[in-house]
Design a protein around this motif. Structure first.
Motif, mmCIF file in Angstrom:
data_model
loop_
_atom_site.group_PDB
_atom_site.id
_atom_site.type_symbol
_atom_site.label_atom_id
_atom_site.label_comp_id
_atom_site.label_asym_id
_atom_site.label_seq_id
_atom_site.Cartn_x
_atom_site.Cartn_y
_atom_site.Cartn_z
ATOM 1 N N ILE A 7 0.958 -1.361 -0.029
ATOM 2 C CA ILE A 7 0.013 -0.020 0.065
ATOM 3 C C ILE A 7 0.792 1.219 0.036
ATOM 4 C CG2 ILE A 7 -1.756 1.274 1.246
ATOM 5 C CD1 ILE A 7 -2.760 -1.301 -0.093
ATOM 6 N N TRP A 8 0.946 1.971 -1.208
ATOM 7 C CA TRP A 8 1.489 3.278 -1.146
ATOM 8 C C TRP A 8 0.321 4.340 -1.046
ATOM 9 C CZ3 TRP A 8 6.851 4.111 -2.417
ATOM 10 C CH2 TRP A 8 7.622 3.091 -2.368
ATOM 11 N N VAL A 9 0.642 5.420 -0.448
ATOM 12 C CA VAL A 9 -0.222 6.568 -0.307
ATOM 13 C C VAL A 9 0.247 7.749 -0.934
ATOM 14 C CG1 VAL A 9 -1.335 8.067 1.224
ATOM 15 C CG2 VAL A 9 -0.941 5.689 1.915
ATOM 16 N N LEU A 32 1.259 7.895 8.905
ATOM 17 C CA LEU A 32 0.996 7.099 7.790
ATOM 18 C C LEU A 32 2.273 6.071 7.907
ATOM 19 C CD1 LEU A 32 0.305 9.177 4.407
ATOM 20 C CD2 LEU A 32 -1.465 7.383 5.750
ATOM 21 N N VAL A 37 1.959 1.712 6.094
ATOM 22 C CA VAL A 37 2.012 1.951 4.916
ATOM 23 C C VAL A 37 3.274 1.561 4.295
ATOM 24 C CG1 VAL A 37 0.023 3.311 4.731
ATOM 25 C CG2 VAL A 37 2.367 4.168 4.474
ATOM 26 N N ASP A 38 3.504 0.936 2.936
ATOM 27 C CA ASP A 38 4.727 0.357 2.518
ATOM 28 C C ASP A 38 5.594 1.759 1.960
ATOM 29 O OD1 ASP A 38 4.926 -2.644 2.349
ATOM 30 O OD2 ASP A 38 2.846 -2.021 2.141
ATOM 31 N N ALA A 207 -6.400 5.544 1.193
ATOM 32 C CA ALA A 207 -5.485 4.770 2.320
ATOM 33 C C ALA A 207 -5.143 5.953 3.204
ATOM 34 C CB ALA A 207 -4.491 4.044 1.478
ATOM 35 N N HIS A 208 -5.216 7.101 2.987
ATOM 36 C CA HIS A 208 -4.781 8.286 3.958
ATOM 37 C C HIS A 208 -5.851 7.838 5.110
ATOM 38 C CE1 HIS A 208 -3.264 10.827 0.603
ATOM 39 N NE2 HIS A 208 -2.499 11.572 1.530
ATOM 40 N N PRO A 211 -5.340 4.015 7.402
ATOM 41 C CA PRO A 211 -4.439 3.214 6.629
ATOM 42 C C PRO A 211 -4.237 1.627 7.022
ATOM 43 C CG PRO A 211 -3.424 5.042 8.061
ATOM 44 C CD PRO A 211 -4.884 5.036 8.043
ATOM 45 N N GLU A 212 -4.206 1.721 8.443
ATOM 46 C CA GLU A 212 -4.020 0.276 8.732
ATOM 47 C C GLU A 212 -4.924 -0.483 8.326
ATOM 48 O OE1 GLU A 212 -7.227 1.934 11.472
ATOM 49 O OE2 GLU A 212 -5.424 2.798 10.575
ATOM 50 N N VAL A 215 -3.457 -1.714 4.833
ATOM 51 C CA VAL A 215 -2.456 -2.628 4.933
ATOM 52 C C VAL A 215 -2.967 -3.932 5.305
ATOM 53 C CG1 VAL A 215 -0.570 -2.893 6.362
ATOM 54 C CG2 VAL A 215 -1.055 -0.422 5.576
#
Length: 293
Positions: A7-9, A32, A37-38, A207-208, A211-212, A215
């Motif tokens: 997951i990239w934001v 984040l 997040v990745d 995913a802001h 976010p968990e 993920v």
């Protein structure tokens, strides 16, 4: 397999009284990263770079890089434009910094030919010292990739992933089947099915918020926990759908403001969320909060 998994934001850019709110930016980035997040995308379309000067974009990038743990390289910079000479000059400035890669869309507005698209990406990739993520988003750029064009472009050794917002399922399947490039879902309401088909992750504006849970969704599908992943996705779907009812990133910024992370401010001509959207988001966030207890 590229480094662009999970997951990239695509970060919003917080503003306060018209200026970049660096305190809010640092607060958001820390939140984040702590949520697992990745990676982070700086100055993608969600970050409103079209309303920012190049010096402002670099200042945001520098602030984010200060917080991102090295040497993990978890920061990608957006690189967009239709003046190739200026684009390459800006690229050289970005590459003085320790970015993990560049997110590059087709040149917008001018609608180049398919041969022109291939030449553009070849030129940018040849000039890069870091990997590229191709950003396929025709409803913003005004130009669509033919399947053969996409497959020719991603054959370049430095183009290692694609943010897939193209809306062409045949192209998505061809990219997944090719093995030439990692596919990252760019349409948030398609994350579950994209991951099930073999996408390596997502670049998701929604995913802001919580976010968990995004993920968790990625890890569940990665670990073949499909029933659990499906349940997580349907928990998130009201949030995802709400965040795109008005132009991005207004609803995302409103949701973050309701959580106390940043102020609810955009740069013109973008406008804040409507009152009805704000009330809707209050309800969605409340429901998700109850579910997490």
């Amino acid at each position: 397999m590229s480094a662009f998994q999970g997951i990239w934001v695509p970060l919003v850019t917080p503003f306060h009284n018209g200026a970049i709110d660096f305190a809010g930016l640092r607060r958001l980035v820390s939140h984040l990263l702590e949520s697992g997040v990745d990676g982070l995308i700086v100055c993608g379309t969600t970050g409103e770079p079209a309303a920012m000067g190049k010096h402002e974009q670099l200042a945001v990038l520098d602030a984010v890089l200060e917080l991102a743990p090295a040497p993990a390289q978890r920061v990608v910079m957006g690189l967009a434009g239709n003046n190739l000479i200026e684009l390459l000059q800006f690229q050289s400035e970005i590459l003085k910094r320790p970015v993990a890669g560049l997110l590059v869309p087709a040149p917008y507005y001018i609608r180049p030919s398919q041969a022109g698209l291939e030449a553009f990406f070849r030129t940018v990739a040849d000039a890069s010292s870091v990997p590229l993520i191709l950003y396929d988003i025709p409803y913003r750029t005004g130009v669509a990739f033919e399947q053969a064009t996409l497959l020719n472009i991603v054959a370049h050794e430095r183009i290692v992933a694609i943010k897939d917002c193209g809306g062409n399922f045949s192209n998505t399947l061809a990219l997944l089947n090719s093995g030439q490039v990692d596919v990252l879902c760019g349409e948030d309401n398609q994350i579950f099915n994209a991951l099930c088909l073999g996408a390596k992750g997502a670049i998701a504006a929604s995913a802001h918020v919580h976010p968990e849970l995004f993920v968790q969704l990625h890890r569940q599908i990665r670990d073949n926990q499909l029933a659990e992943g499906r349940a997580t996705f349907f928990r998130l779907l009201p949030l995802i759908n709400s965040l795109f009812l008005e132009p991005n990133p207004a609803p995302v910024k409103t949701a973050l403001a309701l959580q106390g992370l940043i102020g609810d401010e955009l740069r013109a001509p973008m406008q804040r969320s409507s009152d009805s959207m704000t009330e809707r988001l209050k309800g969605v966030l409340s429901a998700l909060g109850r579910d997490n207890r």
